[in-house]
Scaffold this active site. Structure first.
Site, PDB file in Angstrom:
ATOM      1  N   CYS A   1       2.184  -1.084   4.842  1.00  0.00           N
ATOM      2  CA  CYS A   1       3.619  -1.181   5.136  1.00  0.00           C
ATOM      3  C   CYS A   1       3.853  -1.976   6.416  1.00  0.00           C
ATOM      4  CB  CYS A   1       4.246   0.213   5.192  1.00  0.00           C
ATOM      5  SG  CYS A   1       6.044   0.173   5.140  1.00  0.00           S
TER       6      CYS A   1
ATOM      7  N   HIS B   1       3.228   1.909  -0.164  1.00  0.00           N
ATOM      8  CA  HIS B   1       2.448   3.034   0.374  1.00  0.00           C
ATOM      9  C   HIS B   1       1.487   3.561  -0.691  1.00  0.00           C
ATOM     10  CE1 HIS B   1       4.510   3.656   4.222  1.00  0.00           C
ATOM     11  NE2 HIS B   1       5.557   3.160   3.595  1.00  0.00           N
TER      12      HIS B   1
ATOM     13  N   GLU C   1      -0.721   5.704  -0.393  1.00  0.00           N
ATOM     14  CA  GLU C   1      -0.885   7.159  -0.197  1.00  0.00           C
ATOM     15  C   GLU C   1       0.231   7.962  -0.844  1.00  0.00           C
ATOM     16  OE1 GLU C   1       0.194   5.023   1.996  1.00  0.00           O
ATOM     17  OE2 GLU C   1       1.564   5.924   3.444  1.00  0.00           O
TER      18      GLU C   1
END
Lengths: 250, 194
Positions: B77, B176, B178
């Site tokens: 990001c 992202h 994650e």
């Protein structure tokens, strides 16, 4: 193309997921982490966890819970309830929340939005607005829809955007609990007036309501609780129905 | 595996740590130059704003440290944006690994920030096998790197932009991983397997 989002909402009391209508006849329905993971597995795009606890002990349990949710969930989640200070938001961010939802406290102290957005970024701030349509206007309510204010939906949403909200979560009190569909007309106006995403809440009862809220209501995301908790509309079925109706979803 | 997550004044760094734990890897969140240099993998995460973050990194000389790393590095990001030459966000000079600008999305009927799940196209490199073509991943950003020779994946929102980049040992994603469900986990796992 950016996908429309489906967001199950879980109410939390004393660290447990609860179901109930207007905070009455509330029953525990299980572990919020397990339920959240199940929704994520089924295709939920995001989750919202609302702390409906009024006690200090409950708040502590909620922060601990946010930490456990962050460990287990591989999709974004928003947490809300009782965020009155920048420090409350900071605790939830540290615990692993992706966004915080702020409702009554923002109405009482709009500057809180500037401070939280300034400290943690606009993407972290969801402003939740409960409003009721009566006498030809949408009046904003606080305290879980119990107390009317002098604010009007569209001007308040715009002010929230200018103060740093990254998204608006609008619940129509006229539609909430009816299962007759979302407030598409007001949502469309809201979506067109704002440059930030709008999450629709209140009124979901069948699959067609989701098609309507995305096509007519121009919503970016749709939130629902009971239809998912009671498995009236399983998320995978909802998503394939939306696909058949040419709604872009994940 | 020895993974270092660079600690700085950004939000929600822990979610990257959680995602690695789900893959069975225990990472260290650190700003210690020796620990970062010695790690087998380095992750440069980020949610935040360019000006104050670059100032923080420069003060600790982490900007030079990151540019000089030779092991696989993954920026996420804001991490991807800061690995570029310059950002329109506050007219900020960045680390300069990718010789690319970071621009603000122009005013448009589509909403900014670009927030939510969007799909990946034009994949290349080890992190993005063809099986991930069309996969949806989670984005939250108002600035973007245009599609360029360093793009490893492209997403289209208002303009086509670099959803991921690669140059030598430097990898980066605008989204992202994650928070991107199964595809995100696969991309992180591919980074660990390099």
């Amino acid at each position: 193309m950016l996908a429309k989002r489906i967001i199950p909402c879980l109410d939390i009391r004393n660290g447990m997921t609860v179901k109930g209508i207007n905070f009455e006849n509330v029953v525990d329905v299980g572990d919020p982490v397990e339920l959240g993971a199940k929704y994520a597995q089924e295709g939920a795009d995001e989750l919202v966890y609302l702390d409906i606890t009024a006690t200090h002990e409950g708040r502590k349990l909620f922060a601990d819970l946010v930490g456990r949710i962050a460990e287990h969930l591989n999709i974004p989640f928003t947490v809300g309830g009782g965020i009155n200070h920048v420090s409350d938001a900071g605790i939830l961010l540290s615990a692993g929340a992706d966004k915080v939802s702020i409702n009554s406290s923002a109405v009482r102290d709009p500057d809180l939005l500037d401070r939280i957005a300034g400290g943690f970024g606009n993407q972290f701030v969801v402003v939740a607005i409960d409003a009721q349509f009566k006498d030809e206007k949408w009046t904003v309510f606080v305290n879980g829809g119990r107390i009317p204010t002098d604010k009007e939906l569209f001007s308040w949403a715009h002010e929230a955007q200018e103060r740093g909200a990254g998204e608006i979560l609008f619940t129509s009190m006229n539609h909430d609990g009816t299962k007759d569909g979302y407030a598409c007309e007001a949502l469309k106006t809201l979506s067109e007036k704002l440059s930030i995403p709008v999450i629709a809440s209140g009124g979901a009862g069948k699959e067609d309501h989701f098609v309507e809220v995305f096509q007519e209501g121009k919503a970016d995301a749709a939130l629902a609780a009971s239809i998912f908790h009671y498995n009236e509309i399983p998320i995978p079925e909802l998503k394939s129905y939306l696909k058949q109706n040419h709604i872009n979803i994940r | 595996m020895d993974v270092a997550i660079i600690k700085y004044n950004a939000g929600n760094i822990r979610s990257v740590d959680h995602a690695l734990k789900r893959l069975g890897v225990s990472a260290e969140i650190t700003d210690d130059p020796d620990r970062i240099k010695a790690a087998e993998r380095v992750i440069f995460p980020g949610v935040g704003e360019a000006v104050s973050t670059m100032a923080y990194l420069r003060e600790r000389e982490l900007d030079k440290l990151i540019a000089g790393l030779t092991q696989p590095v993954l920026g996420i990001c804001l991490g991807q944006q800061l690995m570029c030459q310059w950002s329109e966000e506050g007219d900020t000079s960045c680390i300069g690994i990718f010789d690319q600008p970071v621009k603000q999305f122009p005013a448009h009927e589509l909403k900014v920030p670009h927030m939510g799940w969007n799909s990946l196209d034009r994949l290349s490199g080890e992190l993005f096998p063809e099986s991930l073509l069309g996969s949806y991943v989670y984005f939250v950003h108002s600035y973007y790197v245009p599609e360029c020779e360093d793009s490893a994946a492209v997403c289209n929102y208002i303009v086509p932009f670099s959803a991921a980049m690669q140059k030598g040992n430097f990898y980066a994603t605008q989204f992202h991983p994650e928070k991107s469900g199964g595809p995100g986990q696969e991309i992180l796992s591919n980074f660990l397997k390099l």
